[in-house]
Design an enzyme around this catalytic site. Structure first.
Site, PDB file in Angstrom:
ATOM      1  N   HIS A   1       0.861  -0.837  -0.121  1.00 20.43           N
ATOM      2  CA  HIS A   1      -0.413   0.134   0.275  1.00 20.43           C
ATOM      3  C   HIS A   1       1.102   1.708   0.013  1.00 20.43           C
ATOM      4  CE1 HIS A   1      -4.357  -1.205   1.262  1.00 20.43           C
ATOM      5  NE2 HIS A   1      -4.034  -1.239   0.113  1.00 20.43           N
TER       6      HIS A   1
ATOM      7  N   ASP B   1       0.110   4.438   1.748  1.00 21.36           N
ATOM      8  CA  ASP B   1       1.110   4.641   2.195  1.00 21.36           C
ATOM      9  C   ASP B   1       1.999   4.481   3.528  1.00 21.36           C
ATOM     10  OD1 ASP B   1      -0.786   3.057   2.922  1.00 21.36           O
ATOM     11  OD2 ASP B   1      -1.147   3.678   4.708  1.00 21.36           O
TER      12      ASP B   1
ATOM     13  N   HIS C   1      -4.598  -8.662   5.580  1.00 19.65           N
ATOM     14  CA  HIS C   1      -5.285  -7.141   4.918  1.00 19.65           C
ATOM     15  C   HIS C   1      -6.148  -7.211   3.364  1.00 19.65           C
ATOM     16  CE1 HIS C   1      -5.172  -3.274   5.020  1.00 19.65           C
ATOM     17  NE2 HIS C   1      -4.278  -3.376   4.527  1.00 19.65           N
TER      18      HIS C   1
HETATM   19 ZN    ZN Z   1      -1.566   0.845   6.486  1.00 22.25          ZN
HETATM   20 ZN    ZN Z   2      -2.562  -0.610   4.073  1.00 23.88          ZN
END
Ligand code: ZN
Ligand code: ZN
Length: 311
Positions: free
Chosen positions: A89, A91, A177
């Site tokens: 991801h 970020d 996730h």
């Molecule tokens: Zn995260």
């Molecule tokens: Zn994530």
């Protein structure tokens, strides 16, 4: 001949210094470089954690501002032996190009950087090398940056022991996730101390297994309540929250794992407050708990010590 009082005092002093050095050598030091999430806020940079154990310095995730926070801790990029990504991801990785290229240029790195992460990591790194091809060439020819220092050796990993050096062992384990798959948490063992980093996950029984009785458990958290104060619409907020662990769920995870100390290390959204989180966690967990903040340092030695940055 009996030793004089000064000789005895000197001997005691040497013993105390030696004892302290041994204790220090068996300590794991963790620094939360960034505890934020995608939304840019000034007090919580992107997710990134520095682990120092023995002669090893390792970074887990490199979110926005990782190099700046590392510099605030007076740690040079060239001192970092490896970077581990929990998942890809943006970020969690967006601070990496800065860490990699500026750390090389300004930090005068001369040796390759080792990187581990889930499937897709090697591809991402090779694409970054292409994206920054122009800069890399010009820095070598014009700035005389060391060609070896910009080299990255990246490995796509699976659940297993992924790193073992000078007594420091890093184990990657799968978390949940979905649909980001695989996503990893990491367990770090050193000198009989242990800690687990959750990465991004909803409640994960596999994490509970790996975190059983650890000294420190760093866990992500989502606050549906705090999302109500953001511009995000309710449906979208619900979907984001479903990828993460709510305070009540985190409390259950902590109660099952029984860490010496649980630390909230990745705050989603980054504007969530202690009041949004702690009372709800307390419904299901009564053990030691800290809300993480950027530049917070936790040391695990004989005791667990928590130092918050001076404001
Ligand atoms: Zn995260
Ligand atoms: Zn994530």
């Amino acid at each position: 001949m009996n030793p004089t009082i000064f000789e005895r005092l000197f001997l005691i002093l040497v013993c105390v210094i030696f004892f302290n050095l041994v204790i220090e050598a068996q300590t794991i030091k963790v620094t939360l470089l960034g505890t934020g999430a995608p939304a840019p806020v000034m007090d919580r940079f992107g997710p990134s954690i520095l682990i120092e154990a023995g002669d090893q310095k390792l970074v887990f995730d490199a979110g926005r501002g990782a190099l700046q926070r590392l510099t605030q801790m007076k740690v040079k990029q060239k001192e970092i032996q490896g970077v581990f990504f929990t998942h890809l991801h943006s970020d969690h990785v967006v601070g990496f190009p800065d860490f990699w290229l500026i750390g090389w240029l300004i930090g005068l790195r001369e040796t390759p950087l080792l990187v581990w992460g889930p499937e897709g990591t090697r591809k991402m790194i090779s694409n970054l090398e292409k994206a920054f091809e122009f800069d890399i060439k010009i820095r070598i020819s014009d700035d005389k940056a060391a060609p070896n220092g910009v080299v990255i050796k990246a490995v796509d990993i699976k659940e297993s022991v992924v790193y073992e050096k000078n007594g420091v062992k890093v184990t990657a384990f799968e978390v949940d996730h979905e649909p980001v798959k695989p996503a990893f948490g990491y367990r770090i063992d050193y000198a009989g101390r242990s800690l687990v980093l959750s990465g991004d996950t909803r409640p994960s029984e596999n994490l509970v297994k790996y975190a059983q009785g650890v000294d420190l458990l760093f866990h992500e958290i989502v606050s549906p309540e705090a999302f109500k104060r953001t511009p995000l619409d309710a449906e979208r907020a619900k979907s984001v929250a479903a990828h993460h662990t709510t305070p009540e769920q985190a409390g259950e995870i902590f109660s099952k794992s029984k860490p010496k100390l649980a630390v909230l290390s990745h705050i989603v959204p980054p504007t969530a407050t202690e009041a949004d989180l702690r009372p709800l966690i307390r419904k299901t967990y009564s053990g030691a708990l800290e809300l993480g903040e950027d530049l917070m340092v936790i040391e695990v030695g004989e005791k667990v010590l928590v130092r918050r940055p001076i404001k």
